[in-house]
Design a protein around this motif. Structure first.
Motif, short mmCIF file in Angstrom:
data_model
loop_
_atom_site.label_atom_id
_atom_site.label_comp_id
_atom_site.label_asym_id
_atom_site.label_seq_id
_atom_site.Cartn_x
_atom_site.Cartn_y
_atom_site.Cartn_z
N ALA A 1 86.57 41.36 -0.70
CA ALA A 1 87.79 41.18 -0.85
C ALA A 1 88.29 39.70 0.41
O ALA A 1 88.93 40.09 1.30
N GLU A 2 88.79 39.53 -0.39
CA GLU A 2 89.18 37.83 0.73
C GLU A 2 91.13 38.23 0.63
O GLU A 2 91.56 37.64 1.67
N SER A 3 91.77 38.21 0.02
CA SER A 3 93.24 39.00 -0.42
C SER A 3 93.51 40.17 -1.09
O SER A 3 92.42 40.72 -1.72
N GLU A 4 94.61 40.08 -0.90
CA GLU A 4 95.29 42.29 -2.15
C GLU A 4 95.46 41.80 -3.27
O GLU A 4 94.84 42.95 -3.50
N LYS A 5 95.52 40.45 -3.43
CA LYS A 5 95.13 40.31 -5.39
C LYS A 5 93.80 40.20 -5.49
O LYS A 5 93.36 40.67 -6.57
N HIS A 6 92.97 39.45 -4.94
CA HIS A 6 91.56 39.69 -4.75
C HIS A 6 91.05 41.27 -5.48
O HIS A 6 89.71 41.28 -6.18
N LEU A 7 92.03 42.27 -4.04
CA LEU A 7 91.06 43.04 -3.68
C LEU A 7 91.64 44.48 -5.39
O LEU A 7 90.83 44.79 -5.56
N LEU A 8 92.82 43.80 -5.58
CA LEU A 8 93.27 44.37 -7.01
C LEU A 8 92.72 44.48 -7.92
O LEU A 8 92.66 45.15 -9.55
N GLU A 9 92.60 42.75 -8.24
CA GLU A 9 91.43 42.43 -9.37
C GLU A 9 90.86 43.00 -9.61
O GLU A 9 89.64 43.42 -10.00
N GLN A 10 89.69 43.40 -8.51
CA GLN A 10 87.80 43.93 -8.72
C GLN A 10 88.32 45.92 -9.18
O GLN A 10 87.60 46.16 -9.73
N ILE A 11 89.77 45.96 -8.24
CA ILE A 11 89.64 47.65 -8.58
C ILE A 11 90.32 47.88 -10.28
O ILE A 11 89.60 48.86 -10.70
N GLN A 12 90.94 47.09 -11.08
CA GLN A 12 90.84 46.81 -11.96
C GLN A 12 89.80 46.31 -12.77
O GLN A 12 90.76 46.93 -14.07
#
Length: 107
Positions: A36-47
């Motif tokens: 992930a490049e950002s926390e937002k992108h990481l959250l999207e992956q987890i969701q």
């Protein structure tokens, strides 16, 4: 399988600098890698993980952890660990006593 986990623990020690891989041994069933490049992108992956699959995997992990937790509790607080076992036994006995016995007679 043992060789694979041994290699994984050795690799984890080498890259982390830790002398112990206790956490890896306890939680060795899962290794999650995110790109992930950002926390937002990481959250999207987890969701993206379906909630039913998440709950199934959490249950499997809890069941795998149960023997280690019982052993840990027995070593650190034997009185309460034994009391829990006695309570479980009593509960099972009461359930068994409340169920009617079914006999089958072969004629």
């Amino acid at each position: 399988m043992e060789a694979m986990f041994s290699h994984l623990r050795c690799h984890q020690r080498r890259i982390s600098g830790r002398k112990s891989t206790t956490a890896l041994r306890y939680f060795g069933q899962y290794q999650v890698l995110f790109v992930a490049e950002s926390e937002k992108h990481l959250l999207e992956q987890i969701q993206e993980v379906p909630i039913a699959e998440y709950k199934t995997q959490r249950l499997r992990l809890a069941m795998a952890e149960a023997p280690r937790q019982r052993k840990h509790r027995l070593h650190h607080d034997p009185i309460s660990a034994i009391q829990v076992l006695v309570n479980q036994h009593t509960k099972l006995l009461s359930v068994l006593d409340s169920q009617p016995l079914k006999y089958q007679l072969d004629s």
